[in-house]
Design a protein around this motif. Structure first.
Motif, PDB file in Angstrom:
ATOM      1  N   VAL A   1      13.389  59.994  14.669  1.00  0.00           N
ATOM      2  CA  VAL A   1      12.589  61.209  15.456  1.00  0.00           C
ATOM      3  C   VAL A   1      12.144  60.624  16.526  1.00  0.00           C
ATOM      4  CG1 VAL A   1      10.990  63.049  14.865  1.00  0.00           C
ATOM      5  CG2 VAL A   1      12.748  62.651  13.247  1.00  0.00           C
ATOM      6  N   LEU A   2      11.885  61.065  17.589  1.00  0.00           N
ATOM      7  CA  LEU A   2      11.002  60.413  18.621  1.00  0.00           C
ATOM      8  C   LEU A   2       9.621  61.163  18.703  1.00  0.00           C
ATOM      9  CD1 LEU A   2      13.589  60.775  21.440  1.00  0.00           C
ATOM     10  CD2 LEU A   2      13.300  58.790  20.096  1.00  0.00           C
ATOM     11  N   ILE A   3       8.490  60.366  18.740  1.00  0.00           N
ATOM     12  CA  ILE A   3       7.292  60.993  18.887  1.00  0.00           C
ATOM     13  C   ILE A   3       6.716  60.839  20.298  1.00  0.00           C
ATOM     14  CG2 ILE A   3       4.950  60.673  17.936  1.00  0.00           C
ATOM     15  CD1 ILE A   3       5.953  59.863  15.438  1.00  0.00           C
ATOM     16  N   LEU A   4       5.936  61.642  21.030  1.00  0.00           N
ATOM     17  CA  LEU A   4       5.374  61.347  22.221  1.00  0.00           C
ATOM     18  C   LEU A   4       4.149  62.048  22.354  1.00  0.00           C
ATOM     19  CD1 LEU A   4       6.596  64.136  23.873  1.00  0.00           C
ATOM     20  CD2 LEU A   4       8.811  62.649  23.564  1.00  0.00           C
ATOM     21  N   PRO A   5       3.329  61.823  23.214  1.00  0.00           N
ATOM     22  CA  PRO A   5       3.302  60.523  23.871  1.00  0.00           C
ATOM     23  C   PRO A   5       2.853  59.308  23.046  1.00  0.00           C
ATOM     24  CG  PRO A   5       1.313  61.781  24.384  1.00  0.00           C
ATOM     25  CD  PRO A   5       2.034  62.619  23.753  1.00  0.00           C
ATOM     26  N   THR A   6       3.034  58.203  23.663  1.00  0.00           N
ATOM     27  CA  THR A   6       3.033  56.816  22.907  1.00  0.00           C
ATOM     28  C   THR A   6       2.019  56.092  23.515  1.00  0.00           C
ATOM     29  OG1 THR A   6       5.390  56.997  22.075  1.00  0.00           O
ATOM     30  CG2 THR A   6       4.186  54.974  21.927  1.00  0.00           C
ATOM     31  N   THR A   7       1.509  55.239  22.751  1.00  0.00           N
ATOM     32  CA  THR A   7       0.513  54.107  23.088  1.00  0.00           C
ATOM     33  C   THR A   7       0.947  52.690  22.379  1.00  0.00           C
ATOM     34  OG1 THR A   7      -1.246  54.484  21.302  1.00  0.00           O
ATOM     35  CG2 THR A   7      -1.586  55.668  23.611  1.00  0.00           C
ATOM     36  N   PHE A   8       0.363  51.756  23.208  1.00  0.00           N
ATOM     37  CA  PHE A   8       0.709  50.375  22.722  1.00  0.00           C
ATOM     38  C   PHE A   8       0.306  49.960  21.249  1.00  0.00           C
ATOM     39  CE2 PHE A   8      -0.327  45.932  22.444  1.00  0.00           C
ATOM     40  CZ  PHE A   8       0.855  45.204  22.805  1.00  0.00           C
ATOM     41  N   PHE A   9      -0.681  50.486  20.903  1.00  0.00           N
ATOM     42  CA  PHE A   9      -1.310  50.378  19.566  1.00  0.00           C
ATOM     43  C   PHE A   9      -0.445  51.040  18.468  1.00  0.00           C
ATOM     44  CE2 PHE A   9      -4.633  49.954  22.682  1.00  0.00           C
ATOM     45  CZ  PHE A   9      -4.756  48.438  22.567  1.00  0.00           C
ATOM     46  N   MET A  10       0.059  51.950  18.841  1.00  0.00           N
ATOM     47  CA  MET A  10       1.133  52.572  17.709  1.00  0.00           C
ATOM     48  C   MET A  10       2.020  51.986  17.074  1.00  0.00           C
ATOM     49  SD  MET A  10       1.595  56.627  19.261  1.00  0.00           S
ATOM     50  CE  MET A  10       2.648  56.866  18.217  1.00  0.00           C
ATOM     51  N   TYR A  11       2.693  50.903  17.883  1.00  0.00           N
ATOM     52  CA  TYR A  11       3.646  49.926  17.357  1.00  0.00           C
ATOM     53  C   TYR A  11       3.341  48.911  16.432  1.00  0.00           C
ATOM     54  CZ  TYR A  11       6.491  52.152  21.052  1.00  0.00           C
ATOM     55  OH  TYR A  11       6.820  53.082  21.860  1.00  0.00           O
ATOM     56  N   PHE A  12       1.939  48.872  16.088  1.00  0.00           N
ATOM     57  CA  PHE A  12       1.348  47.753  15.191  1.00  0.00           C
ATOM     58  C   PHE A  12       0.624  48.591  13.900  1.00  0.00           C
ATOM     59  CE2 PHE A  12       1.432  45.840  19.255  1.00  0.00           C
ATOM     60  CZ  PHE A  12       2.011  44.625  19.179  1.00  0.00           C
ATOM     61  N   PHE A  14       4.280  59.934  29.318  1.00  0.00           N
ATOM     62  CA  PHE A  14       4.080  61.519  29.485  1.00  0.00           C
ATOM     63  C   PHE A  14       2.524  61.728  29.942  1.00  0.00           C
ATOM     64  CE2 PHE A  14       7.829  61.385  27.330  1.00  0.00           C
ATOM     65  CZ  PHE A  14       8.418  62.609  27.638  1.00  0.00           C
ATOM     66  N   GLY A  15       2.199  60.677  31.218  1.00  0.00           N
ATOM     67  CA  GLY A  15       0.894  60.851  31.733  1.00  0.00           C
ATOM     68  C   GLY A  15      -0.203  60.118  30.887  1.00  0.00           C
ATOM     69  N   VAL A  16      -0.151  59.807  29.600  1.00  0.00           N
ATOM     70  CA  VAL A  16      -1.119  59.167  29.068  1.00  0.00           C
ATOM     71  C   VAL A  16      -1.022  57.591  29.190  1.00  0.00           C
ATOM     72  CG1 VAL A  16      -2.017  58.624  26.740  1.00  0.00           C
ATOM     73  CG2 VAL A  16      -0.987  60.898  27.358  1.00  0.00           C
ATOM     74  N   ARG A  40      -8.657  61.479  22.205  1.00  0.00           N
ATOM     75  CA  ARG A  40      -9.316  62.355  23.515  1.00  0.00           C
ATOM     76  C   ARG A  40      -8.099  62.650  24.423  1.00  0.00           C
ATOM     77  NH1 ARG A  40     -13.766  60.377  27.585  1.00  0.00           N
ATOM     78  NH2 ARG A  40     -11.675  59.594  28.503  1.00  0.00           N
ATOM     79  N   LEU A  41      -7.452  61.611  24.927  1.00  0.00           N
ATOM     80  CA  LEU A  41      -6.174  61.719  25.815  1.00  0.00           C
ATOM     81  C   LEU A  41      -5.191  62.560  25.230  1.00  0.00           C
ATOM     82  CD1 LEU A  41      -6.451  58.378  27.533  1.00  0.00           C
ATOM     83  CD2 LEU A  41      -7.526  60.586  28.112  1.00  0.00           C
ATOM     84  N   ILE A  42      -4.834  62.744  23.896  1.00  0.00           N
ATOM     85  CA  ILE A  42      -3.736  63.354  23.176  1.00  0.00           C
ATOM     86  C   ILE A  42      -4.022  64.979  23.047  1.00  0.00           C
ATOM     87  CG2 ILE A  42      -2.022  63.335  21.341  1.00  0.00           C
ATOM     88  CD1 ILE A  42      -2.125  60.892  22.999  1.00  0.00           C
ATOM     89  N   SER A  43      -5.215  65.094  22.351  1.00  0.00           N
ATOM     90  CA  SER A  43      -5.601  66.376  22.080  1.00  0.00           C
ATOM     91  C   SER A  43      -6.680  66.937  22.573  1.00  0.00           C
ATOM     92  CB  SER A  43      -5.407  66.743  20.760  1.00  0.00           C
ATOM     93  OG  SER A  43      -5.821  68.228  20.423  1.00  0.00           O
ATOM     94  N   PRO A  44      -7.042  66.891  24.019  1.00  0.00           N
ATOM     95  CA  PRO A  44      -8.305  67.201  24.652  1.00  0.00           C
ATOM     96  C   PRO A  44      -8.960  68.780  24.280  1.00  0.00           C
ATOM     97  CG  PRO A  44      -6.631  67.571  26.151  1.00  0.00           C
ATOM     98  CD  PRO A  44      -5.891  67.146  25.220  1.00  0.00           C
ATOM     99  N   LYS A  45      -8.223  69.641  23.677  1.00  0.00           N
ATOM    100  CA  LYS A  45      -8.692  70.945  23.597  1.00  0.00           C
ATOM    101  C   LYS A  45      -9.192  71.189  22.060  1.00  0.00           C
ATOM    102  CE  LYS A  45      -4.389  73.606  22.878  1.00  0.00           C
ATOM    103  NZ  LYS A  45      -3.499  74.572  23.362  1.00  0.00           N
TER     104      LYS A  45
END
Length: 529
Positions: A290-301, A475-477, A508-513
């Motif tokens: 299953v694909l998860i997005l958006p992704t950051t570098f630190f998620m892979y660790f 995806f912009g993040v 904050r950048l994933i769920s700002p609202k």
């Protein structure tokens, strides 16, 4: 934020139209009124396939000819027999149907009352008819009606639930995704029992018609992000999707980067945790990833096991992963630069020992490292591709024999064997396999820079690598968030894993609202006397 993707979409408009003409779409013409003509058309469309099952029967009291059509091994035969055929042939149905005056009345009664099955749809064109049959549904055709009734009878053999093989944990759930998209959705819904967990599906691929599901939590997800995901998925025009890797390569922001920008996982608890943070999950039929997005570098660790144990253990293990990442990326390069250009930085006793080992070696350090790294990669690939019963034994024995023989033959030094071995072992400590694969490629580039310019070349390579990481977006993040840009509130789950009672807000950048995750003052304390 997403302007470059829309420009790409506009520029590819003409090409997309050409591809549509080349690939072709299913026929959207209406069905025939004649039953035999419909059945003949279905048989011809599927090449008179032997697994196509057509059961013709007569609704006795109404004297109306009908037929059921389904694909063997794609349907649940018990459901077909008990809830479709028996429902149409029981006495109650016969008594009611004998008073019908037209084929239309028969069709309406079967659709509303006769079928004892959960999901029933009306099909009016050949495109929907063929897609329904090939999806495992059973189609009821009635003579004199240009419409068909589709009943959900999907079934057949599928793989049972088992533990994830690519992301193994000691403490945590032992279930993993399968190739069945309905099973995967149910595994996530069992963990998030909320009406706000929304699911949207679409079919991608003009030939395969692969089902792709978009899952998110309404009220937490960023609506702009959700809209962008739908735009990119709708923009895909291809003949077939066979695995989630197809989707990943067609919607990522920068496909030329060696670093993955979309996270993939086999674990339902990992998907549930990311959905709670405001991310979106893409579930593709026919694959357990299953694909998860958006992704950051630190998620892979990060591993789901980090959150199932005490935070001090989680911090130590996560720091260990970063150390092994640095070793796997820069270990051979540092050794090559030091032994080739910067011998003065090595302690004298160690330098004398290394010089003695390299006395009979005919190759420079870079050639040594390249030979050993290439041999290690060959052994790794051979161990994966060989039969499971002998693959592990061959890879282990081959590495030991090859390393020992290379040292005794004077081709490489013992120190180089140690460096390459530690580097190879360190690469397996990264939880995400696709990130470890990227490091394996970049390692050779840094080795070349170290052999050419020493630590100066290594520094230049690291600067270019960091600049590239900071320029990536998912995806912009920003890919390096929350470190670049630096967000103090999100440092609780970046490099370190702070206690769970400190996870007050979402990224904050994933769920700002909707950033509130738990109430304050959740830190446990001894009971008051």
């Amino acid at each position: 934020m997403f302007n470059w993707w829309r420009l790409r979409k506009q520029n590819n408009g003409a090409t997309r139209n050409q591809n549509e003409e080349m690939v072709g779409y299913s026929n959207e013409l209406p069905l025939y009124f004649d039953l035999q003509q419909n059945l003949q058309q279905i048989s011809q469309a599927l090449g008179n396939s032997p697994d196509l099952k057509i059961r013709e029967f007569e609704i006795r009291n109404s004297k109306v000819q009908a037929a059921s059509v389904f694909i063997d091994n794609l349907t649940d035969k018990v459901v077909v027999d008990d809830f479709i055929m028996r429902s149409l042939m029981n006495d109650t149905a016969q008594d009611t149907l004998k008073n019908t005056a037209s084929d239309k009345n028969v069709f309406d009664y079967i659709k509303k009352n006769a079928l004892a099955i959960g999901e029933v749809q009306v099909i009016k064109d050949w495109n929907g008819l063929m897609l329904s049959i090939l999806s495992g549904n059973t189609v009821i055709l009635i003579h004199g009606s240009a419409e068909a009734i589709s009943g959900d009878t999907r079934g057949g053999k599928s793989r049972e639930l088992s533990e994830s093989t690519s992301q193994v944990v000691i403490r945590g759930p032992k279930d993993g995704f399968t190739e069945d998209i309905a099973t995967n959705v149910s595994l996530i819904r069992r963990r998030i029992r909320s009406p706000n967990l929304w699911l949207e599906t679409m079919n991608i691929g003009h030939v395969t018609h692969t089902t792709v599901a978009i899952m998110y939590i309404k009220g937490i997800v960023n609506d702009q992000l959700l809209q962008e995901v739908k735009i990119r998925l709708n923009d895909i025009q291809i003949d077939g999707i066979l695995e989630s890797g197809y989707i990943e390569q067609l919607i990522e922001d920068q496909p030329t980067s060696p670093f993955p920008t979309i996270y993939s996982t086999e674990r339902p608890d990992a998907v549930a945790g990311n959905l709670l943070e405001g991310r979106i999950a893409l579930i593709v039929g026919g694959t357990p990833f299953v694909l998860i997005l958006p992704t950051t570098f630190f998620m892979y660790f990060q591993s789901v096991e980090d959150y199932y144990q005490r935070f001090d253990i989680g911090i130590a293990v996560r720091l260990l992963r970063y150390v092994t990442f640095f070793i796997s990326l820069w270990g051979p390069s540092i050794y090559i630069a030091a032994i080739t250009f910067h011998q003065e930085m090595i302690p004298t006793p160690l330098l004398i020992s290394l010089a003695a080992q390299r006395e009979g070696v005919p190759f420079p350090a870079y050639v040594e490292a390249f030979i050993m790294e290439a041999s290690f990669e060959i052994l790794r690939e051979a161990g994966v591709r060989m039969p499971r019963a002998v693959g592990q034994a061959v890879s282990i024995v081959g590495a030991i024999v090859l390393g020992q023989a290379a040292v005794q033959a004077g081709i490489v030094s013992s120190a180089m064997v140690i460096v390459v071995s530690i580097t190879g072992i360190a690469s397996f400590a990264t939880p995400a396999f696709n990130m470890a694969s990227s490091v394996r490629l970049l390692r050779f580039v840094l080795m070349f820079l170290a052999a050419t310019f020493g630590f100066y070349g290594l520094a230049i390579g690291n600067m270019m690598l960091i600049a590239h990481l900071c320029s990536l977006r998912s995806f912009g993040v920003p890919y390096m968030a929350p470190l670049a840009p630096f967000i103090p509130a999100d440092q609780k789950d970046a490099v370190l894993r702070l206690p769970l009672w400190s996870f007050l807000t979402r990224p904050r950048l994933i769920s700002p609202k909707n950033m509130t995750r738990m109430k304050q003052d959740m830190k446990p304390s001894p009971p008051k006397e």
